[in-house]
Design a protein around this motif. Structure first.
Motif, PDB file in Angstrom:
ATOM      1  N   LEU A   1       0.844  -1.188   0.000  1.00  0.00           N
ATOM      2  CA  LEU A   1       0.000   0.000   0.000  1.00  0.00           C
ATOM      3  C   LEU A   1       0.879   1.239   0.000  1.00  0.00           C
ATOM      4  O   LEU A   1       1.978   1.223   0.553  1.00  0.00           O
ATOM      5  CB  LEU A   1      -0.899   0.037   1.239  1.00  0.00           C
ATOM      6  N   LYS A   2       0.387   2.311  -0.593  1.00  0.00           N
ATOM      7  CA  LYS A   2       1.116   3.582  -0.605  1.00  0.00           C
ATOM      8  C   LYS A   2       0.544   4.499   0.472  1.00  0.00           C
ATOM      9  O   LYS A   2      -0.656   4.731   0.518  1.00  0.00           O
ATOM     10  CB  LYS A   2       1.036   4.250  -1.966  1.00  0.00           C
ATOM     11  N   VAL A   3       1.397   4.992   1.343  1.00  0.00           N
ATOM     12  CA  VAL A   3       1.006   5.933   2.394  1.00  0.00           C
ATOM     13  C   VAL A   3       1.938   7.129   2.299  1.00  0.00           C
ATOM     14  O   VAL A   3       3.142   7.006   2.550  1.00  0.00           O
ATOM     15  CB  VAL A   3       1.094   5.305   3.795  1.00  0.00           C
ATOM     16  N   GLY A   4       1.379   8.288   1.946  1.00  0.00           N
ATOM     17  CA  GLY A   4       2.229   9.454   1.766  1.00  0.00           C
ATOM     18  C   GLY A   4       3.195   9.213   0.622  1.00  0.00           C
ATOM     19  O   GLY A   4       2.813   8.821  -0.481  1.00  0.00           O
ATOM     20  N   SER A   5       4.466   9.384   0.900  1.00  0.00           N
ATOM     21  CA  SER A   5       5.488   9.206  -0.130  1.00  0.00           C
ATOM     22  C   SER A   5       6.167   7.840  -0.055  1.00  0.00           C
ATOM     23  O   SER A   5       7.096   7.570  -0.799  1.00  0.00           O
ATOM     24  CB  SER A   5       6.551  10.304   0.000  1.00  0.00           C
TER      25      SER A   5
END
Length: 201
Positions: free
Chosen positions: A72-76
């Motif tokens: 998953l992508k969280v922020g950068s």
């Protein structure tokens, strides 16, 4: 469920139901407002304030753990989401996040899983980090059957569909964030998902 909230709990739950069914915050508020007028900020606040209980040992007999992980992508940055479900009732038994994916993380995740639910066979997709972790914990391990693969893939896709826009509503700009807000959101998701499964069953 949510303290100091003047909105009747049944409308709070329905607002959360609309959001976790796939609607955006604005669309969910529009639907809810047909019965009880509340804007999208209200639903966002309910999600922020909601404090689901920790996952407890299942009262039902557990046949096995179907385990998988996804990115998953969280922020950068990117994180790994670990999920375990029970094949018969499809409830999520455990969910965790990590910044790495290896045998040590898998072993720690499975160890925490069996502390709550006991030792049961583990089904995975064949990731090399699982067999050694299961061997260390003395757990029977096998590769997903076609049914197990179908069940876990549907669950993982459902989770990913609901987290695609996570940063739109829960942006994080903290350097070296400990991801507490992500864990809180995911606990809410699991609580909602399992309650919906219980209702359907």
């Amino acid at each position: 469920m949510i303290s100091r909230n003047r909105t009747p709990s049944r409308y709070v739950y329905y607002g959360l139901h609309l959001y976790f069914s796939g609607l955006s915050l604005r669309k969910a508020s529009e639907r809810l407002s047909q019965m009880y007028k509340r804007n999208h900020v209200s639903i966002w606040n309910w999600i922020q304030k909601y404090r689901p209980q920790k996952l407890k040992a299942s009262r039902r007999r557990i046949l096995e753990y179907i385990v998988d992980e996804t990115m998953l992508k969280v922020g950068s940055e990117y994180i790994w989401l670990w999920v375990a479900i029970e094949p018969a009732n499809r409830q999520i038994l455990a969910l965790s996040i990590s910044k790495e994916r290896n045998m040590f993380v898998a072993e720690r995740y499975l160890s925490n899983l069996i502390k709550v639910h006991g030792k049961h066979p583990v089904s995975t997709d064949g990731g090399t980090w699982y067999p050694m972790a299961c061997q260390f914990l003395k757990l029977d391990h096998h590769i997903h059957s076609s049914y197990e693969k179908s069940v876990i893939e549907r669950t993982m896709q459902y989770i990913k569909d609901r987290t695609e826009s996570f940063d739109d509503y829960f942006p994080c700009r903290i350097k070296n964030c400990k991801l507490k807000h992500v864990r809180n959101w995911l606990r809410l998701f699991v609580d909602y998902h399992n309650n919906e499964i219980k209702h359907v069953n």
